[in-house]
Design a protein around this motif. Structure first.
Motif, PDB file in Angstrom:
ATOM      1  N   SER A  14       0.846  -1.199   0.000  1.00 31.28           N
ATOM      2  CA  SER A  14       0.000   0.000   0.000  1.00 31.28           C
ATOM      3  C   SER A  14       0.882   1.249   0.000  1.00 31.28           C
ATOM      4  CB  SER A  14      -0.910   0.009   1.235  1.00 31.28           C
ATOM      5  OG  SER A  14      -0.141   0.229   2.401  1.00 31.28           O
ATOM      6  N   ALA A  15       0.307   2.370  -0.404  1.00 28.69           N
ATOM      7  CA  ALA A  15       1.050   3.624  -0.440  1.00 28.69           C
ATOM      8  C   ALA A  15       1.483   4.042   0.971  1.00 28.69           C
ATOM      9  CB  ALA A  15       0.215   4.732  -1.085  1.00 28.69           C
ATOM     10  N   ASP A  16       0.649   3.781   1.972  1.00 32.60           N
ATOM     11  CA  ASP A  16       1.012   4.127   3.355  1.00 32.60           C
ATOM     12  C   ASP A  16       2.194   3.299   3.849  1.00 32.60           C
ATOM     13  OD1 ASP A  16      -0.973   6.057   3.546  1.00 32.60           O
ATOM     14  OD2 ASP A  16      -2.452   4.636   4.338  1.00 32.60           O
ATOM     15  N   PHE A  18       4.440   1.955   1.906  1.00 32.19           N
ATOM     16  CA  PHE A  18       5.601   2.437   1.150  1.00 32.19           C
ATOM     17  C   PHE A  18       6.164   3.710   1.789  1.00 32.19           C
ATOM     18  CE2 PHE A  18       7.764   4.951  -2.024  1.00 32.19           C
ATOM     19  CZ  PHE A  18       8.604   4.022  -2.595  1.00 32.19           C
ATOM     20  N   ARG A  19       5.281   4.642   2.174  1.00 30.15           N
ATOM     21  CA  ARG A  19       5.727   5.894   2.796  1.00 30.15           C
ATOM     22  C   ARG A  19       6.520   5.620   4.077  1.00 30.15           C
ATOM     23  NH1 ARG A  19       1.143   7.832   3.843  1.00 30.15           N
ATOM     24  NH2 ARG A  19       0.870   9.054   1.950  1.00 30.15           N
ATOM     25  N   VAL A  87       5.908   8.505  -3.188  1.00 28.34           N
ATOM     26  CA  VAL A  87       4.634   8.013  -2.679  1.00 28.34           C
ATOM     27  C   VAL A  87       3.514   8.354  -3.669  1.00 28.34           C
ATOM     28  CG1 VAL A  87       2.912   8.277  -0.851  1.00 28.34           C
ATOM     29  CG2 VAL A  87       5.312   7.998  -0.254  1.00 28.34           C
ATOM     30  N   GLU A  88       3.549   9.545  -4.232  1.00 24.31           N
ATOM     31  CA  GLU A  88       2.545   9.908  -5.244  1.00 24.31           C
ATOM     32  C   GLU A  88       2.641   8.989  -6.458  1.00 24.31           C
ATOM     33  OE1 GLU A  88      -0.059  12.000  -5.096  1.00 24.31           O
ATOM     34  OE2 GLU A  88       0.531  12.203  -2.988  1.00 24.31           O
ATOM     35  N   THR A  89       3.844   8.660  -6.874  1.00 22.18           N
ATOM     36  CA  THR A  89       4.036   7.747  -8.004  1.00 22.18           C
ATOM     37  C   THR A  89       3.474   6.366  -7.678  1.00 22.18           C
ATOM     38  OG1 THR A  89       6.019   8.940  -8.692  1.00 22.18           O
ATOM     39  CG2 THR A  89       5.754   6.701  -9.522  1.00 22.18           C
ATOM     40  N   VAL A  90       3.724   5.885  -6.484  1.00 29.67           N
ATOM     41  CA  VAL A  90       3.197   4.582  -6.071  1.00 29.67           C
ATOM     42  C   VAL A  90       1.673   4.602  -6.068  1.00 29.67           C
ATOM     43  CG1 VAL A  90       3.009   3.001  -4.094  1.00 29.67           C
ATOM     44  CG2 VAL A  90       5.239   3.862  -4.794  1.00 29.67           C
ATOM     45  N   LYS A  91       1.073   5.706  -5.590  1.00 28.41           N
ATOM     46  CA  LYS A  91      -0.389   5.821  -5.594  1.00 28.41           C
ATOM     47  C   LYS A  91      -0.935   5.801  -7.015  1.00 28.41           C
ATOM     48  CE  LYS A  91      -1.074   8.430  -1.342  1.00 28.41           C
ATOM     49  NZ  LYS A  91      -1.464   9.735  -0.781  1.00 28.41           N
ATOM     50  N   ASP A  95      -2.185  -0.847  -7.465  1.00 32.37           N
ATOM     51  CA  ASP A  95      -1.681  -1.998  -6.716  1.00 32.37           C
ATOM     52  C   ASP A  95      -0.871  -2.924  -7.620  1.00 32.37           C
ATOM     53  OD1 ASP A  95      -2.743  -1.226  -4.326  1.00 32.37           O
ATOM     54  OD2 ASP A  95      -4.600  -2.358  -4.572  1.00 32.37           O
TER      55      ASP A  95
END
Length: 188
Positions: A14-16, A18-19, A87-91, A95
């Motif tokens: 998840s993005a969280d 990852f952050r 994080v924006e890129t991952v979002k 998934d």
């Protein structure tokens, strides 16, 4: 000869997660260098402030004060900006599904599926592309002195060297699978 896996599992991040994992990586390998440079620039700025008070006509000291403060701010700001961008890129990517394979002397990590929407865009642009894409070769990480496994509450960080890291979320793994990941690097 086909490689035998002790553990083979698919997971997503998840993005969280990852952050938090990237912040943990930065604390371990990035922030110390940045704090040292910040301290150097702030000490230099203080020295130039002293020189400016000593001689009010020294305009070059004022320029150097501003420059040193700007460089100190840059050292503080850049890691946060990079983390926010990643994080924006991952979002935006959605998934992704990853696969980990743990062998006796290696760890394989690969991407299993592309994010939603990417496959459709690629097939529109390349009409001659085959209907089924080949899965990319996994990245093989040898179990040696360069490998580290750091455990946090929500995830593992598998670090190879100081520049390559992989995030493995704990929520996707059973306790026995977590133990296999913990034992990737034997205690010295």
């Amino acid at each position: 000869m086909e490689d035998k896996y002790i553990l083979e599992k698919e997971y997503s991040i998840s993005a969280d997660t990852f952050r938090e994992a990237y912040r943990a990586y930065q604390k371990k390998y990035v922030y110390l260098k940045n704090y040292i440079f910040m301290a150097i620039f702030l000490v230099l700025a203080a020295d130039f402030i002293y020189a400016a008070f000593k001689d009010n006509s020294n305009y070059f000291a004022y320029i150097l004060i501003v420059l040193c403060l700007a460089l100190a701010f840059r050292e503080w700001y850049n890691p946060r900006k990079i983390r926010r961008s990643l994080v924006e890129t991952v979002k935006e990517m959605g998934d992704l599904v990853y696969k980990i394979g743990v062998g006796d002397s290696f760890v394989d990590i690969s991407t299993v599926s592309a994010p939603d929407g990417i496959e459709e865009e690629d097939s529109e642009n390349e009409s001659d592309a085959p209907a089924e894409e080949e899965a990319p070769e996994p990245t093989r990480i040898p179990k040696d002195d360069k490998m580290k496994v750091l455990e946090y509450d929500e995830f593992f960080l598998l670090i190879y060297g100081e520049q390559v890291f992989y995030i493995i979320p704990k929520e996707k793994f059973s306790e026995s699978e977590r133990d296999i990941i913990r034992k990737l690097v034997p205690a010295k």
